[in-house]
Design an enzyme around this catalytic site. Structure first.
Site, short mmCIF file in Angstrom:
data_model
loop_
_atom_site.label_atom_id
_atom_site.label_comp_id
_atom_site.label_asym_id
_atom_site.label_seq_id
_atom_site.Cartn_x
_atom_site.Cartn_y
_atom_site.Cartn_z
N HIS A 107 0.88 -1.18 0.00
CA HIS A 107 0.00 0.00 0.00
C HIS A 107 0.91 1.22 0.00
CE1 HIS A 107 -3.28 2.67 0.70
NE2 HIS A 107 -3.22 2.71 2.02
N ASP A 190 -7.31 3.29 -3.26
CA ASP A 190 -7.49 2.31 -2.19
C ASP A 190 -8.24 2.91 -1.00
OD1 ASP A 190 -6.58 -0.49 -1.17
OD2 ASP A 190 -6.08 0.87 0.47
N GLU A 194 -12.12 1.76 0.09
CA GLU A 194 -12.47 1.16 1.38
C GLU A 194 -13.43 2.05 2.18
OE1 GLU A 194 -8.48 0.36 2.47
OE2 GLU A 194 -8.17 2.19 3.60
P1 NDP Z 1 -2.01 -6.77 10.08
O1 NDP Z 1 -2.47 -5.79 11.11
O2 NDP Z 1 -2.92 -7.89 9.71
O3 NDP Z 1 -0.63 -7.44 10.53
C1 NDP Z 1 0.38 -6.72 11.11
C2 NDP Z 1 1.58 -7.59 11.42
O4 NDP Z 1 2.64 -6.72 11.79
C3 NDP Z 1 1.36 -8.55 12.56
O5 NDP Z 1 2.05 -9.75 12.27
C4 NDP Z 1 2.01 -7.84 13.75
O6 NDP Z 1 2.58 -8.78 14.64
C5 NDP Z 1 3.13 -7.11 13.07
N1 NDP Z 1 3.57 -5.89 13.78
C6 NDP Z 1 2.81 -4.90 14.24
N2 NDP Z 1 3.57 -3.93 14.76
C7 NDP Z 1 4.84 -4.33 14.60
C8 NDP Z 1 6.11 -3.78 14.96
N3 NDP Z 1 6.20 -2.59 15.57
N4 NDP Z 1 7.23 -4.47 14.65
C9 NDP Z 1 7.16 -5.67 14.03
N5 NDP Z 1 5.99 -6.25 13.69
C10 NDP Z 1 4.86 -5.60 13.98
O7 NDP Z 1 -1.61 -5.90 8.78
P2 NDP Z 1 -2.25 -6.00 7.32
O8 NDP Z 1 -1.81 -7.27 6.68
O9 NDP Z 1 -3.70 -5.64 7.35
O10 NDP Z 1 -1.52 -4.77 6.59
C11 NDP Z 1 -0.18 -4.83 6.14
C12 NDP Z 1 -0.02 -3.92 4.92
O11 NDP Z 1 -0.78 -4.47 3.83
C13 NDP Z 1 -0.55 -2.50 5.10
O12 NDP Z 1 0.29 -1.64 4.36
C14 NDP Z 1 -1.94 -2.56 4.47
O13 NDP Z 1 -2.40 -1.29 3.99
C15 NDP Z 1 -1.66 -3.49 3.30
N6 NDP Z 1 -2.84 -4.15 2.76
C16 NDP Z 1 -3.65 -4.87 3.60
C17 NDP Z 1 -4.73 -5.57 3.10
C18 NDP Z 1 -5.48 -6.49 4.00
O14 NDP Z 1 -6.12 -7.39 3.44
N7 NDP Z 1 -5.47 -6.39 5.32
C19 NDP Z 1 -5.10 -5.48 1.67
C20 NDP Z 1 -4.10 -4.83 0.84
C21 NDP Z 1 -3.03 -4.15 1.40
P3 NDP Z 1 2.40 -8.81 16.25
O15 NDP Z 1 1.39 -7.74 16.61
O16 NDP Z 1 1.95 -10.22 16.54
O17 NDP Z 1 3.76 -8.52 16.79
MG MG Z 2 -6.50 -0.32 2.15
#
Ligand code: NDP
Ligand code: MG
Ligand code: MG
Length: 337
Positions: A107, A190, A194
């Protein structure tokens, strides 16, 4: 517009490289597992001892603390929550990133709105699947894929685009179609999509329909099936055959009601006028500024929204009815239950 498919992409651009996927959430787990199944050398960067680290290991992947994963990598795909990416980039990614490596996103938010200003020696590109991570994984497993947008922000190596395309192919997106765009256009469309249609718009439409029936005295179970459960059945038809195909499949009575009553529920011109306002707030950066302030304040509006909407009666009746449909389980996120 040229759309890229499997035969346009050369996996060779990604297969020789070490890829670090940062995050193992919705997108992270899908990218990491699809890359591995496509023969790519992948490791996952996470906070040590986190729930995600345990899940990545249980899935048979190498999980490392973020700085170590970055140090090993030729390609770093950042799949952390958008609001954390700026800080993690400055503290854990950039100081450990190899000279000339590729920095990738799903993104464009942080790059487009200036929260991440990547080093000049890096390739910076995006592969943005147009669907939730759990579908990115399940579609890949059944031999299909979720379409994606690709964009190049910085091309230091001269091969940023074919590498992004190879990555898109490795996660299955090229089976469905890969559309070239820019960070600006991906970010703006995007956020608009949404807010106006997929999440904000659709949930309000469902809720309005459910409440109207229940307030008129119909049983909530009936209202739930009619205005929530059936949405998927209709959307599946649209997904496979377009609006016209869906209208072909429904009864003539339903089709007549659609043409003559749809505008009463969602007045087209008025809705577009409001949607243009949503788009304006996205384009001017007004939404982005508000979202960053919300995060500095510790996400109070997000928390309040989760409390308020999570307690809606539609959730109680929905949980009860879904529990009676065990066939739904397989595709639902374990953690939502
Ligand atoms: P999630 O919230 O589902 O996952 C986040 C992950 O990052 C978890 O594994 C969490 O692990 C980890 N995390 C959070 N904070 C930290 C940190 N400070 N250091 C290391 N790891 C960390 O994210 P999404 O998959 O929803 O989103 C990811 C990207 O993809 C974004 O840019 C989003 O815009 C993009 N996107 C998302 C879509 C979706 O379907 N959700 C669709 C298309 C794009 P834990 O908390 O266990 O440590
Ligand atoms: Mg989005
Ligand atoms: Mg009906």
């Amino acid at each position: 517009m040229k759309i890229y498919y499997e035969h346009d992409a050369d996996l060779g651009f990604i297969q020789g490289k070490k890829v670090a996927v940062l995050g193992f959430g919705s997108q992270g787990h899908a990218h990491a597992l699809n890359l591995r199944d496509s023969g790519v050398d992948v490791r996952v960067g996470l906070r040590p001892g986190s729930r995600s680290a345990a899940r990545a290991e249980a899935a048979g992947l190498r999980a490392l603390p973020t700085p170590e994963a970055v140090r090993e990598a030729d390609v770093v795909m950042v799949l952390l929550p958008d609001e954390t990416q700026g800080k993690v980039y400055r503290e854990e990614i950039e100081p450990n990133l190899k000279e000339g490596a590729a920095l990738a996103f799903a993104h464009g938010f942080n790059v487009h709105f200036g929260q991440i200003r990547p080093r000049r020696d890096l390739d910076v590109w995006m592969v943005a699947p147009k669907g939730p991570g759990h579908l990115v994984r399940s579609e890949y497993q059944r031999g299909s894929g979720v379409p994606a947008l690709v964009a190049v922000h910085q091309d230091a190596s001269g091969s940023a685009f074919p590498t992004a395309l190879a990555y898109a192919k490795a996660i299955g997106a090229a089976r469905a179609g890969v559309i070239p765009t820019t960070f600006k256009d991906e970010t703006e469309t995007d956020l608009f999509g949404e807010q106006a249609v997929l999440c904000g718009g659709l949930t309000r439409l469902i809720q309005a329909g459910f409440e109207t029936l229940v307030e008129a005295g119909y049983p909530p179970e009936m209202a739930y099936f009619e205005t929530v459960h059936e949405v998927k059945l209709i959307v599946d038809l649209i997904y496979e055959a377009g609006l016209r195909g869906m209208r072909y499949s429904i009864s003539n009575t339903a089709e007549y009601g659609d043409y003559t009553r749809g505008d009463l529920a969602v007045p087209l011109e008025e809705t577009k006028r409001r949607m243009r306002e949503i788009l304006r707030q996205v384009q001017t950066g007004e939404f982005a500024r508000e979202w960053m302030l919300e995060n500095q304040a510790g996400q109070p509006v997000l928390e309040a929204g989760r409390k308020r909407w999570g307690a809606h009666p539609i959730e109680e009746v929905g949980a009860r009815l879904r529990a009676m449909m065990p066939f739904l389980r397989a595709r639902v996120l374990e953690e939502v239950g």
